[in-house]
Design an enzyme around this catalytic site. Sequence first.
Site, PDB file in Angstrom:
ATOM      1  N   GLN A 138       0.948  -1.286   0.108  1.00  0.00           N
ATOM      2  CA  GLN A 138      -0.144  -0.046   0.054  1.00  0.00           C
ATOM      3  C   GLN A 138       0.921   1.337  -0.046  1.00  0.00           C
ATOM      4  OE1 GLN A 138      -3.814  -0.764   0.485  1.00  0.00           O
ATOM      5  NE2 GLN A 138      -2.629  -2.502  -0.367  1.00  0.00           N
TER       6      GLN A 138
ATOM      7  N   SER B  65     -12.055   2.064  -2.255  1.00  0.00           N
ATOM      8  CA  SER B  65     -12.301   2.860  -3.588  1.00  0.00           C
ATOM      9  C   SER B  65     -13.807   3.112  -3.791  1.00  0.00           C
ATOM     10  CB  SER B  65     -11.964   1.575  -4.695  1.00  0.00           C
ATOM     11  OG  SER B  65     -10.647   1.453  -4.803  1.00  0.00           O
TER      12      SER B  65
ATOM     13  N   GLY C 198     -11.592   2.627   4.052  1.00  0.00           N
ATOM     14  CA  GLY C 198     -10.996   1.724   3.464  1.00  0.00           C
ATOM     15  C   GLY C 198      -9.868   2.472   2.563  1.00  0.00           C
ATOM     16  N   HIS C 199      -9.053   1.767   2.102  1.00  0.00           N
ATOM     17  CA  HIS C 199      -8.170   2.227   1.036  1.00  0.00           C
ATOM     18  C   HIS C 199      -8.692   2.993  -0.086  1.00  0.00           C
ATOM     19  CE1 HIS C 199      -7.155  -1.757  -0.510  1.00  0.00           C
ATOM     20  NE2 HIS C 199      -8.387  -1.558  -0.880  1.00  0.00           N
ATOM     21  N   ASN C 200      -8.080   3.911  -0.625  1.00  0.00           N
ATOM     22  CA  ASN C 200      -8.626   4.790  -1.889  1.00  0.00           C
ATOM     23  C   ASN C 200     -10.114   5.191  -1.780  1.00  0.00           C
ATOM     24  OD1 ASN C 200      -6.430   2.419  -3.191  1.00  0.00           O
ATOM     25  ND2 ASN C 200      -6.021   4.429  -3.977  1.00  0.00           N
TER      26      ASN C 200
END
Length: 353
Positions: A199, A260, A240-242
Site C-alpha cells: 500500500q 475505492s 478503506g483504502h482509496n
Amino acid sequence: MTGKGYLLGELAVVAGAELRGDPAYRIRALAPLETAGSGDLTFYQDARLRGRLMANQAGAVILTPAAAQTFPGQCLLTANPYAAFARVMQYLYPPLVPRPGLHHTAQLARDAQIDPSARVDAYVQVGAGAVVAAEVWLEAGTFIGAAVEVGRGSHLYPGVKVYAGCKLGAHCILHAGAVIGADGFGFAEADGQFLKIPQVGRVRIGDNVEIGANTCIDRGVLDDTCIEDGVKMDNLVQIGHNVRIGAHSVIAGQTGIAGSTRIGRHCRIGGQVGITGHIEIADGCVIAGQSAVTHSLRRAGIYSGVIPAQEVSRWRRIAARFDGLDLLFRRVRRLERGAGENLSTNGESSDRE
C-alpha cells in the site's frame, strides 16, 4: 463562563439572532430545555418538545419566529436555533490555546520542522522530514511519521498515530487513538494463500476535518485516500483504502466504508452503516443507521434498509426479485379491484332476480 455572565443583547449578536426581550438581562449559564432556569439560555427546535418549551423557566430561549408566536418569554429569534446555540457555545467556551513548547521527553527527528508556536507534549515522536505547522498541538504519546505534514492550528489528542507521508490540513481535530495511514486491506489469493499488496499511497485530509476516537483511515494502494474539507467522523469509523469522502459530509460511529468507494459532498451517514467497495454515493445522500449499501446511489435522497444474512443463493434470488415487487403489487391491486367490481355486479343481479 464568567461569574457575572453575559448580556442577552451581546449573545443575540453572537448568535446572529433577533432579540425579543431585555438586552441588559444577564445570562449566567447554558442549559438543556428540560432543566433551564432563571439566568440560563437554552434552545428549542424539536416540535415534539413543545410541552417542555411552554413549561420551562429559562431566562431566554433560542427558537424560530414561528415557535415564538405562542411563547411569552424572552427569545432570540432565528431560522436555525441549533446553529445559533452552537455559535453561542463557541463564544462562551472557546477552545484551549496551548502554551507553545517542546516537552523534554519528545523525540524529534533532526530534520523535522516544528514551528516555534506549536506545542509538543510528553513522549511525542516526530519522524524525519515531518512538518508541524504553527499553533499545532500534539498531545502525549502522539506519533507523527516521516514526511507527514500537519496543518496550522490542528489538534491531535493523546495516542493519535499518523503514518509516513500522510497530510493533514489546517484546523483539524483528531481524537485519541485515531490511526491515519495504516495499510489498506489489500491481498491477492494465490495457491490457497494471500499475498500482501503493498500500500504505497497516502492519506490526504483537508481543512477543518474532525476525526473521532479510534477511527481508522487506511492509506491508498497506489493513489491516495482523500478526506475533503469539513468532513466530520464519529468514533470507531473504518475508511478503506482509496476511498474519497466529499466536503462537509458527516459519518456516525461504527460505520465501515470499503475500498475505492466515492462518497459525495454534504452526505449524512448514520451509525453502523456498511458500504461496499467500488461504488459511488451522490452528493446530498442521507443513509439511515444500520443500512447496508451494496450498489451506487446516483441521486440525492434518503436511503435505508438491511436484511439479515442468509445463504447466498437464496439471497441472490430474493434480491433479483426486489425490483419486480412494486409491479407485482400494482398488478395484484388491479386484480383485487376487478374482483370487487365483479362481486358487486353479481350481488346486484342476484337481488333483482
